[in-house]
Design an enzyme around this catalytic site. Structure first.
Site, mmCIF file in Angstrom:
data_model
loop_
_atom_site.group_PDB
_atom_site.id
_atom_site.type_symbol
_atom_site.label_atom_id
_atom_site.label_comp_id
_atom_site.label_asym_id
_atom_site.label_seq_id
_atom_site.Cartn_x
_atom_site.Cartn_y
_atom_site.Cartn_z
ATOM 1 N N GLY A 10 0.837 -1.067 -0.015
ATOM 2 C CA GLY A 10 0.092 -0.038 -0.093
ATOM 3 C C GLY A 10 0.898 1.195 -0.010
ATOM 4 N N ILE A 12 1.611 3.716 2.423
ATOM 5 C CA ILE A 12 2.488 4.038 3.359
ATOM 6 C C ILE A 12 3.500 2.787 3.831
ATOM 7 C CG2 ILE A 12 2.643 4.262 6.025
ATOM 8 C CD1 ILE A 12 0.239 5.582 5.965
ATOM 9 N N ASP A 31 0.520 -8.649 1.512
ATOM 10 C CA ASP A 31 -0.786 -7.817 1.103
ATOM 11 C C ASP A 31 -1.666 -8.669 0.169
ATOM 12 O OD1 ASP A 31 -0.586 -4.444 0.556
ATOM 13 O OD2 ASP A 31 -2.261 -5.581 -0.445
ATOM 14 N N GLY A 36 -3.827 -2.058 -2.158
ATOM 15 C CA GLY A 36 -2.463 -1.820 -2.508
ATOM 16 C C GLY A 36 -2.188 -2.202 -3.810
ATOM 17 N N LEU A 76 -0.227 -2.346 9.164
ATOM 18 C CA LEU A 76 -0.693 -1.340 8.444
ATOM 19 C C LEU A 76 -2.163 -1.628 7.618
ATOM 20 C CD1 LEU A 76 2.488 0.310 6.895
ATOM 21 C CD2 LEU A 76 1.356 1.126 8.709
ATOM 22 N N TYR A 149 -15.466 3.304 11.033
ATOM 23 C CA TYR A 149 -13.757 3.312 10.878
ATOM 24 C C TYR A 149 -13.264 3.800 12.367
ATOM 25 C CZ TYR A 149 -9.240 4.092 9.118
ATOM 26 O OH TYR A 149 -7.892 4.296 8.861
#
Ligand code: UDP
Length: 324
Positions: A10, A12, A31, A36, A76, A149
């Site tokens: 992704g 970051i 991932d 991403g 993340l 969220y």
């Protein structure tokens, strides 16, 4: 150090992988490529200290296997962007809560250090300036999906801190405030890549509402530099830490700055929230971090201002536009 980055392909995550490799660490990037992309990590593929695993954070067996191989995990992987969250709250809640549960329970088995990405969203509508880690959370009602969220990230924080309290699991919680820069896509609503792309392609710059909402934008390289330092800082264990730029700007000022730097002829257009996010959407009016704690713990002191960030993002975006 060997580091597992969930969400490593992704925005970051790919910058973090890059800086870790540059500093001689080894990186495993997990991932599922939902938000991403392989494009973000293709330049890292030939590095022998880099490994990409396409997979899901829900897969406990895969996660456990990978956690066993590393000294630390930077978690993340999460739902990204206001647009996606409103469109698919079920996935948002499941990804954020179930995903973090899987990571923390695997880490618990090996007492592996975990850095958890949380978000400034957890402060909700609190209009205090600046926001400090010990401040209250103020969420809107459950009928507005946006708040799922914030709530799910808050649950992640509770869970990580509870593990730390129960078994001494070394956890660090990073509350990111509007991280921006190359490789961030505007597809999920993020304002900086959207404004930059609009200006470069001669389309109107779309300010939502009247543009008086306030944000602070941190250059992604400075964010991942902070993450790297947190990996080593013993005093950060068991702590919640704001990671953001302390300098506020309104969204209208941001639009005007993008226009000034990239396309003085660009039109700025104002769009009601309802048109973009549907009825009853609640935005956050002001979001400015206190970075006193990060500065005390890891000497965090962001230097890159918004004009430079816009220029760097535009240089990247121009290449992307040409190659697409
Ligand atoms: N925003 C905007 N135009 C856009 C995209 C976003 O005016 O095309 C606004 C959005 O309403 C919010 C701010 O910019 O007030 C930051 O939005 P973003 O989604 O980047 O981050 P967040 O809302 O999570 O701070």
């Amino acid at each position: 150090m060997r580091v597992l980055i969930t969400g490593g392909a992704g925005f970051i995550g790919s910058h973090l992988a890059e800086i870790l490799l540059q500093n001689d660490h080894s990186v495993i990037c997990l991932d599922n490529l939902s938000t991403g992309s392989e494009e973000n990590i293709k330049h890292l593929r030939q590095n022998p200290r880099f490994r990409f695993v396409e997979g899901d954070i829900f897969n406990a067996a895969v996660v456990e296997h990978l956690v066993r191989e590393v000294d630390a995990v930077v978690h993340l992987a999460a739902a990204v962007g206001v647009k996606l969250i409103i469109e698919d709250p079920v996935s948002t809640i499941e990804t954020n809560i179930h995903g973090t549960q899987t990571i923390l329970s695997a880490a618990s088995k090996h007492n592996t250090k975990v850095l958890i990405a949380s978000s400034s969203e957890v402060y909700g509508k609190l209009e205090k300036i600046p926001l400090s880690e010990e401040d209250d959370m103020l969420f809107g009602p459950t009928v507005h999906a946006r708040w799922c969220y914030a709530c799910s990230k808050a649950v992640d924080e509770f869970l990580a801190l509870a593990h730390h309290k129960r078994t001494g699991l070394p956890v660090v919680i990073m509350r990111f405030f509007n991280i921006v820069g190359p490789r961030q896509t505007g597809r999920y609503g993020m304002v900086v890549p959207r404004f930059v792309e609009q200006a470069l392609t001669n389309r109107p710059i779309t300010v939502y509402s009247d543009g008086s909402q306030v944000r602070c934008f941190l250059y992604v390289r400075e964010a991942v530099d902070a993450v790297m330092r947190l990996l080593y800082e013993e005093k950060a264990v068991g702590e919640v830490i704001n990671i953001g730029h302390p300098e506020p700007i309104t969204i209208l000022q941001l639009a005007q700055t993008v226009r000034k730097l990239l396309n003085p002829d660009a039109e700025i257009t104002f769009i009601p929230y309802e048109q973009v996010y549907g009825k009853g959407f609640e935005d956050i009016k002001k979001r400015v971090p206190s970075i006193e704690k990060a500065s005390r713990l890891i000497g965090f002191s962001p230097k890159v201002g918004i004009e430079e960030i816009i220029k760097i993002t535009a240089d990247w975006m121009k290449k992307k536009i040409v190659s697409s």
